[in-house]
Write a protein that holds these residues in place. Structure first.
Motif, PDB file in Angstrom:
ATOM      1  N   ASP A 120      -3.330  10.252   1.489  1.00  0.00           N
ATOM      2  CA  ASP A 120      -3.529  10.549   2.922  1.00  0.00           C
ATOM      3  C   ASP A 120      -4.309   9.431   3.607  1.00  0.00           C
ATOM      4  O   ASP A 120      -5.183   9.677   4.446  1.00  0.00           O
ATOM      5  N   GLY A 121      -4.022   8.197   3.200  1.00  0.00           N
ATOM      6  CA  GLY A 121      -4.664   7.032   3.801  1.00  0.00           C
ATOM      7  C   GLY A 121      -6.049   6.727   3.292  1.00  0.00           C
ATOM      8  O   GLY A 121      -6.694   5.788   3.752  1.00  0.00           O
ATOM      9  N   LYS A 122      -6.542   7.499   2.309  1.00  0.00           N
ATOM     10  CA  LYS A 122      -7.901   7.316   1.795  1.00  0.00           C
ATOM     11  C   LYS A 122      -7.880   6.793   0.361  1.00  0.00           C
ATOM     12  O   LYS A 122      -6.947   7.068  -0.399  1.00  0.00           O
ATOM     13  N   ASP A 123      -8.942   6.064  -0.006  1.00  0.00           N
ATOM     14  CA  ASP A 123      -9.033   5.457  -1.335  1.00  0.00           C
ATOM     15  C   ASP A 123      -9.084   6.509  -2.441  1.00  0.00           C
ATOM     16  O   ASP A 123      -9.568   7.626  -2.245  1.00  0.00           O
ATOM     17  N   ILE A 124      -8.604   6.103  -3.621  1.00  0.00           N
ATOM     18  CA  ILE A 124      -8.735   6.919  -4.826  1.00  0.00           C
ATOM     19  C   ILE A 124      -9.915   6.369  -5.621  1.00  0.00           C
ATOM     20  O   ILE A 124     -10.086   5.153  -5.732  1.00  0.00           O
ATOM     21  N   TYR A 125     -10.716   7.261  -6.199  1.00  0.00           N
ATOM     22  CA  TYR A 125     -11.893   6.852  -6.963  1.00  0.00           C
ATOM     23  C   TYR A 125     -11.721   7.187  -8.439  1.00  0.00           C
ATOM     24  O   TYR A 125     -11.068   8.167  -8.803  1.00  0.00           O
ATOM     25  N   THR A 126     -12.335   6.368  -9.299  1.00  0.00           N
ATOM     26  CA  THR A 126     -12.382   6.673 -10.717  1.00  0.00           C
ATOM     27  C   THR A 126     -13.515   7.665 -10.960  1.00  0.00           C
ATOM     28  O   THR A 126     -14.284   7.980 -10.053  1.00  0.00           O
TER      29      THR A 126
ATOM     30  N   ASN B 282       9.187  -9.749  -5.229  1.00  0.00           N
ATOM     31  CA  ASN B 282       8.353 -10.165  -4.105  1.00  0.00           C
ATOM     32  C   ASN B 282       7.051  -9.361  -3.971  1.00  0.00           C
ATOM     33  O   ASN B 282       6.283  -9.590  -3.054  1.00  0.00           O
ATOM     34  N   ILE B 283       6.798  -8.406  -4.891  1.00  0.00           N
ATOM     35  CA  ILE B 283       5.561  -7.630  -4.817  1.00  0.00           C
ATOM     36  C   ILE B 283       4.591  -8.093  -5.892  1.00  0.00           C
ATOM     37  O   ILE B 283       4.899  -8.045  -7.083  1.00  0.00           O
ATOM     38  N   GLU B 284       3.419  -8.565  -5.452  1.00  0.00           N
ATOM     39  CA  GLU B 284       2.423  -9.107  -6.380  1.00  0.00           C
ATOM     40  C   GLU B 284       1.330  -8.107  -6.723  1.00  0.00           C
ATOM     41  O   GLU B 284       0.809  -8.096  -7.825  1.00  0.00           O
ATOM     42  N   SER B 285       0.939  -7.276  -5.760  1.00  0.00           N
ATOM     43  CA  SER B 285      -0.125  -6.305  -6.009  1.00  0.00           C
ATOM     44  C   SER B 285       0.161  -5.022  -5.243  1.00  0.00           C
ATOM     45  O   SER B 285       0.886  -5.027  -4.240  1.00  0.00           O
ATOM     46  N   VAL B 286      -0.433  -3.931  -5.731  1.00  0.00           N
ATOM     47  CA  VAL B 286      -0.187  -2.613  -5.141  1.00  0.00           C
ATOM     48  C   VAL B 286      -1.492  -1.827  -5.093  1.00  0.00           C
ATOM     49  O   VAL B 286      -2.283  -1.859  -6.039  1.00  0.00           O
ATOM     50  N   LYS B 287      -1.692  -1.130  -3.989  1.00  0.00           N
ATOM     51  CA  LYS B 287      -2.810  -0.202  -3.878  1.00  0.00           C
ATOM     52  C   LYS B 287      -2.252   1.175  -3.555  1.00  0.00           C
ATOM     53  O   LYS B 287      -1.390   1.314  -2.685  1.00  0.00           O
ATOM     54  N   VAL B 288      -2.739   2.193  -4.246  1.00  0.00           N
ATOM     55  CA  VAL B 288      -2.298   3.563  -4.007  1.00  0.00           C
ATOM     56  C   VAL B 288      -3.412   4.311  -3.282  1.00  0.00           C
ATOM     57  O   VAL B 288      -4.577   4.261  -3.700  1.00  0.00           O
ATOM     58  N   VAL B 289      -3.063   4.987  -2.199  1.00  0.00           N
ATOM     59  CA  VAL B 289      -4.036   5.779  -1.442  1.00  0.00           C
ATOM     60  C   VAL B 289      -3.489   7.201  -1.255  1.00  0.00           C
ATOM     61  O   VAL B 289      -2.294   7.445  -1.414  1.00  0.00           O
TER      62      VAL B 289
ATOM     63  N   VAL C  75       0.866  -1.175   0.000  1.00  0.00           N
ATOM     64  CA  VAL C  75       0.000   0.000   0.000  1.00  0.00           C
ATOM     65  C   VAL C  75       0.902   1.224   0.000  1.00  0.00           C
ATOM     66  O   VAL C  75       1.713   1.401   0.915  1.00  0.00           O
ATOM     67  N   VAL C  76       0.773   2.057  -1.034  1.00  0.00           N
ATOM     68  CA  VAL C  76       1.607   3.256  -1.152  1.00  0.00           C
ATOM     69  C   VAL C  76       0.744   4.462  -0.832  1.00  0.00           C
ATOM     70  O   VAL C  76      -0.273   4.705  -1.489  1.00  0.00           O
ATOM     71  N   ASN C  77       1.162   5.212   0.160  1.00  0.00           N
ATOM     72  CA  ASN C  77       0.388   6.350   0.653  1.00  0.00           C
ATOM     73  C   ASN C  77       1.082   7.655   0.265  1.00  0.00           C
ATOM     74  O   ASN C  77       2.178   7.953   0.740  1.00  0.00           O
ATOM     75  N   PHE C  78       0.446   8.436  -0.615  1.00  0.00           N
ATOM     76  CA  PHE C  78       0.985   9.720  -1.046  1.00  0.00           C
ATOM     77  C   PHE C  78       0.218  10.860  -0.370  1.00  0.00           C
ATOM     78  O   PHE C  78      -0.910  10.677   0.108  1.00  0.00           O
ATOM     79  N   SER C  79       0.820  12.038  -0.420  1.00  0.00           N
ATOM     80  CA  SER C  79       0.133  13.239   0.051  1.00  0.00           C
ATOM     81  C   SER C  79      -0.907  13.665  -0.976  1.00  0.00           C
ATOM     82  O   SER C  79      -0.924  13.170  -2.119  1.00  0.00           O
TER      83      SER C  79
END
Length: 312
Positions: free
Chosen positions: A146-152, A137-144, A106-110
């Motif tokens: 400020d700790g919150k989900d990104i929406y399409t 060793n990394i199979e999947s990634v989620k980007v958030v 899980v990658v958390n950006f500002s």
């Protein structure tokens, strides 16, 4: 100690400088000795910022966590290839990366990561995912953010993505022949009838997209009727959390409007065909990326589940 001789003072200063340089060199050698070297692909905007392309980058690291962080840091520095464009905003900050040890990062950006241009923001997410998934060793990634989900743009959450979820024009891909199940209205337009079709698919696009495109082509069985107008334009198909978002050009509404019964056949030909896939339980219709309420006599603003009752 007081040094009265000027020449002696110079010698002492030179000796101290040499000692400092030697210590620095030793530190660099020791640091490099304790690190590993990784050569991987980082992804940036192409010249027109309409897609992402890779460039090779050599990165030093000490452990898996360090490598993941250094990959993002290099990504944030920007491309070295003059034909590529920066993918992450200059003022964006990396807050944290977690889950590396499990393979699901899980990658958390500002907040500065998000530009307001949804298409570009999604490509930036893709660049982060593909750059990190290149690590063994990394199979999947989620980007958030400020700790919150990104929406399409259609309101769906961008969850964990794998390298295989993101297909680019420059990627190499495999193909196979696969059977898909389609549903078309019978001649009376009262029931849907199953038609099995073999199609050559690649990992360049999701199988749900093949299903819709085959529905647009129409039935092979002359006893069946088309479910969709042949000039219907499909823009995209995305599946998340067992929901398939089918995005048509808005002309879909005019081209496929007819009687209430025919419109129902059109909707459920799509829904029942897609829900033949184990990964899809419900279907959300979009027009030019947006939800609409009215399709002729039918409200299509909500999601549709499978309807077995109209299958002949």
């Amino acid at each position: 100690m007081i040094i009265k001789n000027k020449k002696a003072l110079i010698i002492v200063i030179a000796a101290l400088a040499a000692a400092v340089i030697a210590a620095a060199v030793f530190g660099i050698i020791r640091r490099d000795y304790n690190t590993e070297k990784y050569t991987g692909e980082l992804y940036f905007f192409n010249e027109s910022s309409t897609s992402i392309e890779s460039e090779s980058r050599e990165i030093r690291y000490r452990n898996a966590q360090d490598l993941a962080e250094n990959v993002i840091i290099e990504l944030m520095k920007g491309p070295s290839n003059g034909k590529h464009q920066r993918i992450i905003e200059k003022n964006a900050e990396l807050i944290s990366i977690s889950g590396v040890e499990t393979g699901n990062a899980v990658v958390n950006f500002s907040a500065e990561f998000v530009t307001g241009d949804n298409a570009k923001d999604i490509l930036a997410v893709y660049a982060v995912v593909k750059s990190l998934c290149a690590i063994d060793n990394i199979e999947s990634v989620k980007v958030v953010i400020d700790g919150k989900d990104i929406y399409t743009s259609d309101g769906s959450i961008i969850g964990y993505l794998t390298d295989q979820d993101i297909n680019l024009p420059t990627d190499t891909y495999n193909s196979e022949v696969r059977e898909i199940t389609l549903y078309f209205p019978d001649k009376d337009g009262q029931k849907l009838v199953k038609e099995i079709r073999s199609v050559k698919i690649t990992d360049q696009q999701p199988i749900a997209q093949y299903i819709i495109n085959e529905l647009i082509k129409g039935p092979e069985n002359e006893e069946l009727s088309p479910a969709l107008s042949s000039d219907t334009v499909l823009l995209s198909v995305e599946t998340s959390d067992n929901i398939c978002f089918v995005n048509f050009k808005s002309s879909f509404l005019d081209k496929n409007t007819s009687s209430a019964e025919k419109e129902k056949m059109t909707i459920y030909a799509i829904v029942d065909s897609l829900t033949e896939l184990d990964t899809i339980q419900r279907v959300q219709f979009l027009m030019d990326g947006k939800r609409v309420d009215t399709f002729g006599n039918i409200n299509i603003g909500s999601m549709f589940g499978r309807d077995e009752s109209i299958i002949g």
